[in-house]
Design a protein around this motif. Structure first.
Motif, PDB file in Angstrom:
ATOM      1  N   ARG A   1      -6.157   5.297 -15.784  1.00 35.75           N
ATOM      2  CA  ARG A   1      -5.400   5.021 -14.550  1.00 35.75           C
ATOM      3  C   ARG A   1      -5.769   5.984 -13.420  1.00 35.75           C
ATOM      4  NH1 ARG A   1       0.190   4.994 -17.882  1.00 35.75           N
ATOM      5  NH2 ARG A   1      -0.898   6.848 -18.637  1.00 35.75           N
ATOM      6  N   PHE A   2      -6.403   7.095 -13.755  1.00 34.98           N
ATOM      7  CA  PHE A   2      -6.739   8.101 -12.752  1.00 34.98           C
ATOM      8  C   PHE A   2      -7.785   7.568 -11.775  1.00 34.98           C
ATOM      9  CE2 PHE A   2      -9.426  11.930 -11.645  1.00 34.98           C
ATOM     10  CZ  PHE A   2      -8.543  12.417 -10.688  1.00 34.98           C
ATOM     11  N   PHE A   3      -7.513   7.759 -10.478  1.00 34.31           N
ATOM     12  CA  PHE A   3      -8.412   7.302  -9.409  1.00 34.31           C
ATOM     13  C   PHE A   3      -9.082   8.548  -8.819  1.00 34.31           C
ATOM     14  CE2 PHE A   3      -9.066   5.918  -4.901  1.00 34.31           C
ATOM     15  CZ  PHE A   3      -9.931   4.871  -5.155  1.00 34.31           C
ATOM     16  N   ALA A   4     -10.331   8.763  -9.197  1.00 35.81           N
ATOM     17  CA  ALA A   4     -11.011  10.026  -8.880  1.00 35.81           C
ATOM     18  C   ALA A   4     -11.607  10.080  -7.475  1.00 35.81           C
ATOM     19  CB  ALA A   4     -12.119  10.275  -9.904  1.00 35.81           C
TER      20      ALA A   4
ATOM     21  N   LYS B   1       0.836  -1.196   0.000  1.00 35.93           N
ATOM     22  CA  LYS B   1       0.000   0.000   0.000  1.00 35.93           C
ATOM     23  C   LYS B   1       0.870   1.244   0.000  1.00 35.93           C
ATOM     24  CE  LYS B   1      -4.373  -1.440   2.170  1.00 35.93           C
ATOM     25  NZ  LYS B   1      -5.249  -0.811   1.181  1.00 35.93           N
ATOM     26  N   LEU B   2       0.370   2.300  -0.616  1.00 41.39           N
ATOM     27  CA  LEU B   2       1.027   3.604  -0.612  1.00 41.39           C
ATOM     28  C   LEU B   2       0.304   4.505   0.385  1.00 41.39           C
ATOM     29  CD1 LEU B   2       1.474   4.068  -4.454  1.00 41.39           C
ATOM     30  CD2 LEU B   2       3.347   4.148  -2.822  1.00 41.39           C
ATOM     31  N   TYR B   3       1.079   5.084   1.320  1.00 44.16           N
ATOM     32  CA  TYR B   3       0.503   5.968   2.325  1.00 44.16           C
ATOM     33  C   TYR B   3       0.980   7.394   2.078  1.00 44.16           C
ATOM     34  CZ  TYR B   3      -0.846   1.745   4.863  1.00 44.16           C
ATOM     35  OH  TYR B   3      -1.415   0.552   5.220  1.00 44.16           O
ATOM     36  N   PHE B   4       0.063   8.347   2.222  1.00 44.33           N
ATOM     37  CA  PHE B   4       0.402   9.753   2.013  1.00 44.33           C
ATOM     38  C   PHE B   4       1.195  10.253   3.227  1.00 44.33           C
ATOM     39  CE2 PHE B   4      -3.061   9.080  -0.892  1.00 44.33           C
ATOM     40  CZ  PHE B   4      -2.782   9.905  -1.977  1.00 44.33           C
ATOM     41  N   GLU B   5       2.515  10.249   3.107  1.00 45.52           N
ATOM     42  CA  GLU B   5       3.389  10.671   4.201  1.00 45.52           C
ATOM     43  C   GLU B   5       3.297  12.179   4.405  1.00 45.52           C
ATOM     44  OE1 GLU B   5       6.388   9.883   7.178  1.00 45.52           O
ATOM     45  OE2 GLU B   5       4.994   8.616   6.075  1.00 45.52           O
ATOM     46  N   ILE B   6       3.323  12.933   3.319  1.00 43.39           N
ATOM     47  CA  ILE B   6       3.242  14.400   3.369  1.00 43.39           C
ATOM     48  C   ILE B   6       2.322  14.853   2.240  1.00 43.39           C
ATOM     49  CG2 ILE B   6       4.530  16.577   3.276  1.00 43.39           C
ATOM     50  CD1 ILE B   6       7.050  14.825   3.920  1.00 43.39           C
ATOM     51  N   SER B   7       1.435  15.785   2.524  1.00 43.80           N
ATOM     52  CA  SER B   7       0.561  16.356   1.496  1.00 43.80           C
ATOM     53  C   SER B   7       0.495  17.861   1.694  1.00 43.80           C
ATOM     54  CB  SER B   7      -0.850  15.754   1.572  1.00 43.80           C
ATOM     55  OG  SER B   7      -0.835  14.392   1.218  1.00 43.80           O
TER      56      SER B   7
ATOM     57  N   THR C   1      -8.915  17.872  -9.670  1.00 40.48           N
ATOM     58  CA  THR C   1      -7.627  17.458 -10.225  1.00 40.48           C
ATOM     59  C   THR C   1      -7.723  17.440 -11.749  1.00 40.48           C
ATOM     60  OG1 THR C   1      -7.169  16.088  -8.292  1.00 40.48           O
ATOM     61  CG2 THR C   1      -5.898  15.636 -10.276  1.00 40.48           C
ATOM     62  N   LYS C   2      -6.848  18.203 -12.382  1.00 38.11           N
ATOM     63  CA  LYS C   2      -6.850  18.289 -13.843  1.00 38.11           C
ATOM     64  C   LYS C   2      -5.647  17.584 -14.450  1.00 38.11           C
ATOM     65  CE  LYS C   2      -9.207  22.753 -13.502  1.00 38.11           C
ATOM     66  NZ  LYS C   2      -9.073  24.218 -13.728  1.00 38.11           N
ATOM     67  N   SER C   3      -4.474  17.767 -13.815  1.00 37.82           N
ATOM     68  CA  SER C   3      -3.248  17.147 -14.345  1.00 37.82           C
ATOM     69  C   SER C   3      -2.372  16.671 -13.206  1.00 37.82           C
ATOM     70  CB  SER C   3      -2.481  18.148 -15.225  1.00 37.82           C
ATOM     71  OG  SER C   3      -2.208  19.334 -14.488  1.00 37.82           O
ATOM     72  N   ILE C   4      -1.562  15.662 -13.510  1.00 31.58           N
ATOM     73  CA  ILE C   4      -0.687  15.061 -12.489  1.00 31.58           C
ATOM     74  C   ILE C   4       0.682  14.790 -13.105  1.00 31.58           C
ATOM     75  CG2 ILE C   4      -0.278  13.054 -11.015  1.00 31.58           C
ATOM     76  CD1 ILE C   4      -3.245  12.736 -10.666  1.00 31.58           C
ATOM     77  N   LEU C   5       1.700  15.132 -12.327  1.00 28.83           N
ATOM     78  CA  LEU C   5       3.082  14.786 -12.652  1.00 28.83           C
ATOM     79  C   LEU C   5       3.578  13.905 -11.511  1.00 28.83           C
ATOM     80  CD1 LEU C   5       5.863  15.079 -14.059  1.00 28.83           C
ATOM     81  CD2 LEU C   5       6.132  17.256 -12.854  1.00 28.83           C
TER      82      LEU C   5
ATOM     83  N   GLU D   1      -2.918   1.224  -8.068  1.00 29.57           N
ATOM     84  CA  GLU D   1      -4.161   1.989  -8.043  1.00 29.57           C
ATOM     85  C   GLU D   1      -3.872   3.475  -8.251  1.00 29.57           C
ATOM     86  OE1 GLU D   1      -8.139   1.793  -5.323  1.00 29.57           O
ATOM     87  OE2 GLU D   1      -6.252   2.085  -4.251  1.00 29.57           O
ATOM     88  N   GLY D   2      -4.544   4.091  -9.202  1.00 30.83           N
ATOM     89  CA  GLY D   2      -4.347   5.502  -9.468  1.00 30.83           C
ATOM     90  C   GLY D   2      -3.035   5.766 -10.191  1.00 30.83           C
ATOM     91  N   ILE D   3      -2.790   7.048 -10.489  1.00 32.57           N
ATOM     92  CA  ILE D   3      -1.556   7.434 -11.178  1.00 32.57           C
ATOM     93  C   ILE D   3      -0.337   7.095 -10.317  1.00 32.57           C
ATOM     94  CG2 ILE D   3      -0.258   9.354 -12.175  1.00 32.57           C
ATOM     95  CD1 ILE D   3      -2.773   8.669 -13.750  1.00 32.57           C
ATOM     96  N   ALA D   4      -0.382   7.457  -9.035  1.00 36.36           N
ATOM     97  CA  ALA D   4       0.744   7.187  -8.142  1.00 36.36           C
ATOM     98  C   ALA D   4       0.968   5.684  -7.993  1.00 36.36           C
ATOM     99  CB  ALA D   4       0.499   7.820  -6.776  1.00 36.36           C
ATOM    100  N   GLY D   5      -0.125   4.916  -7.898  1.00 30.82           N
ATOM    101  CA  GLY D   5       0.014   3.459  -7.779  1.00 30.82           C
ATOM    102  C   GLY D   5       0.635   2.844  -9.016  1.00 30.82           C
ATOM    103  N   TRP D   6       0.283   3.393 -10.200  1.00 32.51           N
ATOM    104  CA  TRP D   6       0.872   2.894 -11.453  1.00 32.51           C
ATOM    105  C   TRP D   6       2.357   3.196 -11.501  1.00 32.51           C
ATOM    106  CZ3 TRP D   6       3.670   4.641 -15.545  1.00 32.51           C
ATOM    107  CH2 TRP D   6       3.701   3.838 -16.691  1.00 32.51           C
TER     108      TRP D   6
END
Length: 508
Positions: A105-108, A59-65, A118-122, A82-87
């Motif tokens: 791939r986007f997880f809304a 699993k990926l946990y949001f350490e800092i946001s 959310t419009k774009s992700i890097l 799961e999602g862009i970050a998971g991919w």
């Protein structure tokens, strides 16, 4: 590759972060936050997150946001893929998605739940030895522009720095854990020797050794001073966690206002005296065992947090919403009747069932009287050596008193009695009055239980005559006068009652 025309401001920021990484990694979260802030600013991002991958559950946990919804984001997690970050984490590859609505791939769900568009992700992976350990993602460009290749290249540089910070922080944390473990062993003493061969204690230890091979929670019950902590030590030392820390927490000794901080730690500024971050006992116990003594004294609000730790191994430091995890085995102990505590609503029923997976009851010392001589000899050797006194054993009268006494304070009381006796002793063997239990034993009906009337009378005579002789300095003439009997009768009583004479003077 970055463009040859490197922006001077960006380059200075890069050097500044690099200097921090190589000089200070005692606060890894603060350092990672600085890195993420710089990456967000230099890529003109509206929001950003740094996610760490937990390899145990993928699993990926949001350490800092960072951003307007940063605190809301941190309650979520993503499965690998799961999602862009998971991919990105699964494929260990960077990704630019400038129109998330068109990308499958986007997880809304997260954006919808927190009310953020959310419009774009890097997103780029953080790598340690080419293995992905997390992801940095930037959300939306502030000017509405599209993310470009140069943004990706800069973010990859910062991701490499974040990975380096994580490596340094983990190394630092490992050293800290080792130091804390060693300090804990010094501060909280080495493991105690377990003494006993009675059937009752062998049965108790048999259950403890069976429990040791599991990671299930254990609840140890028994009277105060019976040896619950020693049983907990036996479980830890016979488990696969024996190389890890064994952290002891006396819940009854901690003020209610501090127990949560002591268990889970706190962050700087969480309360008036919180001058700096502090790790709690659960963090210190990572990879080992935590022993929660007197668990029945824990307040209800902290019980709820303990339940969560048992269920998910996740907790937060006081003053922080950042989830933390600890791989720890929980052993709890109490001298309370928790069933009654549940009835009067002072202990949570669900926590009781979570703790009571493997129940163990430690027998009271009066239920294993055959262990008294072994324990007494053990403590005698211990304190004789500690006080540099040559004491070889117990007089027959002293041992008889030890065997007949009920020991309401259990092994702890016996230990204290022997320590006190060694301090007072003036002979090579401990005498009855060294124990300072003569009066209690004489006046207590327990010493006469199981005896015939004749035996009880003779025992009383022995104690009474011995006490009178000692009070008169061993002079039989004076003792006989006080007893109101002839000296010749007193001499006959001394022989009949097998009273030990330590003074060979004929007047004794």
């Amino acid at each position: 590759m970055l463009s040859q025309n490197i922006d001077a401001g960006k380059f200075e920021t890069l050097i500044e972060i690099n200097t921090l990484i190589n000089s200070d990694y005692s606060d890894p979260k603060a350092l990672l936050t600085r890195i993420l802030e710089s990456a967000t600013r230099l890529t003109a991002g509206e929001a950003s997150s740094l996610l760490l991958l937990n390899s145990e559950n993928n699993k990926l946990y949001f350490e800092i946001s960072l951003g307007s919804k940063g605190p809301d984001v941190q309650q979520f997690s993503l499965n690998l893929g799961e999602g862009i970050a998971g991919w990105v984490a699964q494929n260990n590859r960077s990704l630019i998605v400038n129109d998330v609505e068109k990308d499958k791939r986007f997880f809304a769900d997260i954006s919808e739940q927190i009310g953020f568009s959310t419009k774009s992700i890097l997103a780029v992976p953080m790598r340690i030895k080419e293995q992905c350990v997390g992801v940095i993602e930037i959300i939306n460009k502030t000017d509405g522009a599209l993310f470009e290749q140069e943004d990706l290249e800069w973010l990859e540089v910062f991701a490499n720095q974040a990975a380096l910070a994580i490596v340094n922080a983990r190394s630092f944390q490992k050293v800290q854990n080792e130091v804390s473990f060693l300090r804990g062993q010094i501060d909280e003493r080495q493991y105690s020797t377990f003494v006993g061969r009675s059937e009752a204690i062998r049965s108790c230890l048999s259950i403890a050794h069976k429990a040791a091979v599991t990671d299930s929670s254990v609840l140890i019950t028994g009277e105060s001073g019976a040896g619950k902590e020693l049983v907990a030590e036996q479980i830890h030392m016979n488990s696969h966690r024996r190389g890890g820390p064994f952290i002891r927490v006396n819940c009854a000794a901690l003020p209610e206002s501090l127990i949560e901080s002591e268990l889970f730690g706190h962050v700087k500024g969480a309360f008036t005296d919180a001058a700096q971050d502090r790790r709690g006992r659960f963090e210190l116990a990572d990879g080992g065992t935590i022993f929660l003594d007197e668990i029945g004294e824990v307040p209800l609000n902290v019980q709820a947090k303990l339940l969560r730790v048992i269920q998910s191994r996740v907790f937060e430091r006081v003053g922080s919403s950042e989830p933390m995890s600890s791989d720890v085995r929980i052993i709890a102990a109490t001298n309370r009747n928790l069933a009654k505590s549940i009835e009067n609503n002072s202990f949570r029923r669900d926590l009781y069932y979570r703790l009571n997976v493997l129940p163990i009851t430690v027998p009271a010392l009066r239920e294993r009287q055959e262990d008294v001589p072994l324990l007494a000899e053990h403590f005698l050797k211990l304190y004789s050596a500690e006080m540099n006194k040559k004491i070889t054993g117990f007089s027959s009268e002293a041992m008889e008193i030890l065997m007949r006494y009920e020991w309401p304070g259990n092994v702890r009381e016996l230990q204290n009695v022997i320590e006190r006796a060694v301090v007072l002793a003036g002979n090579e063997k401990l005498q009855a009055d060294d124990l300072m239990l003569m009066q209690d034993a004489t006046e207590s009906s327990s010493i006469y239980q199981g005896r015939t009337l004749k035996e009880a009378i003779n025992l009383f005579k022995r104690h009474f005559v011995t006490d009178t002789l000692k009070k008169n300095g061993g002079v039989q003439k004076h003792a006989a006068r006080e007893l109101g009997i002839q000296r010749t009768y007193l001499s006959r009583l001394i022989k009949e009652l097998n009273i030990s004479l330590t003074n060979e003077n004929e007047e004794y």
